[in-house]
Scaffold this motif. Structure first.
Motif, mmCIF file in Angstrom:
data_model
loop_
_atom_site.group_PDB
_atom_site.id
_atom_site.type_symbol
_atom_site.label_atom_id
_atom_site.label_comp_id
_atom_site.label_asym_id
_atom_site.label_seq_id
_atom_site.Cartn_x
_atom_site.Cartn_y
_atom_site.Cartn_z
ATOM 1 N N THR A 167 -2.027 5.405 -17.870
ATOM 2 C CA THR A 167 -2.938 4.433 -18.474
ATOM 3 C C THR A 167 -4.157 4.196 -17.584
ATOM 4 O OG1 THR A 167 -1.929 2.502 -17.436
ATOM 5 C CG2 THR A 167 -0.962 3.244 -19.514
ATOM 6 N N GLN A 168 -5.172 3.721 -18.225
ATOM 7 C CA GLN A 168 -6.399 3.404 -17.503
ATOM 8 C C GLN A 168 -6.143 2.260 -16.520
ATOM 9 O OE1 GLN A 168 -9.730 2.007 -19.863
ATOM 10 N NE2 GLN A 168 -11.131 3.206 -18.595
ATOM 11 N N GLN A 169 -5.298 1.325 -16.889
ATOM 12 C CA GLN A 169 -4.951 0.207 -15.996
ATOM 13 C C GLN A 169 -4.280 0.727 -14.728
ATOM 14 O OE1 GLN A 169 -5.792 -3.082 -16.353
ATOM 15 N NE2 GLN A 169 -5.030 -3.255 -14.271
ATOM 16 N N ASP A 170 -3.370 1.710 -14.874
ATOM 17 C CA ASP A 170 -2.721 2.319 -13.711
ATOM 18 C C ASP A 170 -3.757 3.001 -12.812
ATOM 19 O OD1 ASP A 170 -0.254 1.465 -14.575
ATOM 20 O OD2 ASP A 170 0.301 3.397 -15.478
ATOM 21 N N GLN A 171 -4.697 3.680 -13.420
ATOM 22 C CA GLN A 171 -5.744 4.357 -12.665
ATOM 23 C C GLN A 171 -6.598 3.344 -11.898
ATOM 24 O OE1 GLN A 171 -7.735 6.582 -15.735
ATOM 25 N NE2 GLN A 171 -6.397 8.375 -15.463
ATOM 26 N N LEU A 172 -6.940 2.249 -12.549
ATOM 27 C CA LEU A 172 -7.731 1.212 -11.887
ATOM 28 C C LEU A 172 -6.948 0.563 -10.746
ATOM 29 C CD1 LEU A 172 -9.516 -0.433 -14.947
ATOM 30 C CD2 LEU A 172 -10.527 1.047 -13.201
ATOM 31 N N ASP A 173 -5.647 0.346 -10.966
ATOM 32 C CA ASP A 173 -4.805 -0.213 -9.905
ATOM 33 C C ASP A 173 -4.766 0.720 -8.697
ATOM 34 O OD1 ASP A 173 -4.246 -2.500 -11.346
ATOM 35 O OD2 ASP A 173 -2.287 -1.791 -12.051
ATOM 36 N N GLN A 174 -4.569 2.008 -8.960
ATOM 37 C CA GLN A 174 -4.550 2.987 -7.870
ATOM 38 C C GLN A 174 -5.887 3.004 -7.129
ATOM 39 O OE1 GLN A 174 -3.298 6.849 -9.337
ATOM 40 N NE2 GLN A 174 -1.607 6.782 -7.892
ATOM 41 N N ALA A 175 -6.966 2.950 -7.865
ATOM 42 C CA ALA A 175 -8.292 2.947 -7.250
ATOM 43 C C ALA A 175 -8.466 1.701 -6.380
ATOM 44 C CB ALA A 175 -9.375 2.997 -8.326
ATOM 45 N N PHE A 176 -8.011 0.570 -6.880
ATOM 46 C CA PHE A 176 -8.110 -0.683 -6.127
ATOM 47 C C PHE A 176 -7.365 -0.580 -4.800
ATOM 48 C CE2 PHE A 176 -6.059 -4.699 -4.987
ATOM 49 C CZ PHE A 176 -7.171 -5.478 -4.723
ATOM 50 N N TYR A 177 -6.126 -0.116 -4.825
ATOM 51 C CA TYR A 177 -5.330 -0.022 -3.602
ATOM 52 C C TYR A 177 -5.877 1.031 -2.646
ATOM 53 C CZ TYR A 177 -2.046 -3.249 -5.687
ATOM 54 O OH TYR A 177 -1.492 -4.362 -6.239
ATOM 55 N N TYR A 178 -6.386 2.114 -3.194
ATOM 56 C CA TYR A 178 -6.972 3.158 -2.363
ATOM 57 C C TYR A 178 -8.206 2.632 -1.632
ATOM 58 C CZ TYR A 178 -9.046 7.607 -0.963
ATOM 59 O OH TYR A 178 -9.603 8.629 -0.247
ATOM 60 N N ILE A 179 -9.072 1.929 -2.344
ATOM 61 C CA ILE A 179 -10.284 1.362 -1.734
ATOM 62 C C ILE A 179 -9.914 0.302 -0.704
ATOM 63 C CG2 ILE A 179 -12.340 -0.033 -2.211
ATOM 64 C CD1 ILE A 179 -12.504 1.520 -4.915
ATOM 65 N N LYS A 180 -8.914 -0.506 -1.011
ATOM 66 C CA LYS A 180 -8.453 -1.528 -0.070
ATOM 67 C C LYS A 180 -7.913 -0.875 1.208
ATOM 68 C CE LYS A 180 -5.330 -5.478 0.170
ATOM 69 N NZ LYS A 180 -4.269 -6.210 -0.515
ATOM 70 N N GLU A 181 -7.142 0.195 1.063
ATOM 71 C CA GLU A 181 -6.601 0.930 2.202
ATOM 72 C C GLU A 181 -7.726 1.535 3.040
ATOM 73 O OE1 GLU A 181 -4.384 5.137 2.528
ATOM 74 O OE2 GLU A 181 -3.345 3.677 1.273
ATOM 75 N N LEU A 182 -8.734 2.099 2.377
ATOM 76 C CA LEU A 182 -9.871 2.667 3.105
ATOM 77 C C LEU A 182 -10.626 1.593 3.882
ATOM 78 C CD1 LEU A 182 -11.416 5.277 0.633
ATOM 79 C CD2 LEU A 182 -10.143 5.727 2.732
ATOM 80 N N LYS A 183 -10.794 0.436 3.282
ATOM 81 C CA LYS A 183 -11.494 -0.657 3.955
ATOM 82 C C LYS A 183 -10.731 -1.091 5.208
ATOM 83 C CE LYS A 183 -13.251 -5.355 3.395
ATOM 84 N NZ LYS A 183 -13.077 -5.610 4.803
ATOM 85 N N GLU A 184 -9.411 -1.209 5.097
ATOM 86 C CA GLU A 184 -8.602 -1.592 6.251
ATOM 87 C C GLU A 184 -8.705 -0.527 7.344
ATOM 88 O OE1 GLU A 184 -4.723 -2.147 4.569
ATOM 89 O OE2 GLU A 184 -5.248 -4.088 3.703
ATOM 90 N N ARG A 185 -8.712 0.727 6.950
ATOM 91 C CA ARG A 185 -8.822 1.820 7.917
ATOM 92 C C ARG A 185 -10.173 1.779 8.633
ATOM 93 N NH1 ARG A 185 -9.085 8.171 6.764
ATOM 94 N NH2 ARG A 185 -8.829 8.856 8.900
ATOM 95 N N VAL A 186 -11.230 1.556 7.864
ATOM 96 C CA VAL A 186 -12.570 1.452 8.461
ATOM 97 C C VAL A 186 -12.617 0.284 9.437
ATOM 98 C CG1 VAL A 186 -14.982 0.880 7.938
ATOM 99 C CG2 VAL A 186 -13.806 2.626 6.606
#
Length: 161
Positions: free
Chosen positions: A42-61
């Protein structure tokens, strides 16, 4: 008056349709930029994955920025040197373990040993990761005078700190 109301309704439908198409395009563009698992449906699942991925990248940065700042201030890679003096009567073994960024002069260590009446027989070092292990084997210049391992240990600890 009804024709203008119908036109407004039709116009709102067109605007909403265009908005949905635009949002769908933006979502697909976002999903193409982010690694997605194959079972995301689902598109909602894709958006959730994108959200967590971006959050993880921000923490890494943030972690990398903090690490960079600590390195620029010289706080990383700096561990206090460790000194161990072993009395192997009549010989002496000195083990120095320090970080690769620890700043002390090896010749100063040798000078301290010579001032304390020992002769350096063998000195070696090895590097493991960011640590340097020095091993110095010594013996008393004069067996009558002997060695004072505790004094040598104390002086070397003062030197490397």
């Amino acid at each position: 008056m009804q024709s203008s109301g119908g036109t407004e309704k039709l116009e709102r439908k067109t605007v909403e349709k265009n908005r949905r198409i635009h949002m769908k395009h933006l979502c697909s563009k976002l999903c193409s930029l982010i690694p997605m698992s194959k079972n995301t449906i689902t598109q909602q699942d894709q958006l959730d994955q994108a959200f967590y991925y971006i959050k993880e990248l921000k923490e890494r940065v943030d972690r990398l920025r903090e690490l960079k700042e600590m390195r620029s201030r010289g706080m990383i890679g700096f561990r206090p040197a460790q000194v161990e003096v072993r009395n192997l009567d009549p010989n002496l073994e000195v083990i120095l373990v320090c970080g690769s960024r620890t700043r002390f002069m090896f010749h100063e260590v040798i000078s301290v040993l010579e001032e304390e009446g020992v002769e350096v027989i063998n000195a070696s070092f090895s590097t493991v990761g960011d640590r340097i292990f020095h091993s110095i084997h010594c013996q008393a210049i004069s067996t009558r005078i002997g060695l004072d391992p505790s004094r040598i240990d104390q002086r070397l600890k003062v030197l490397v700190r």
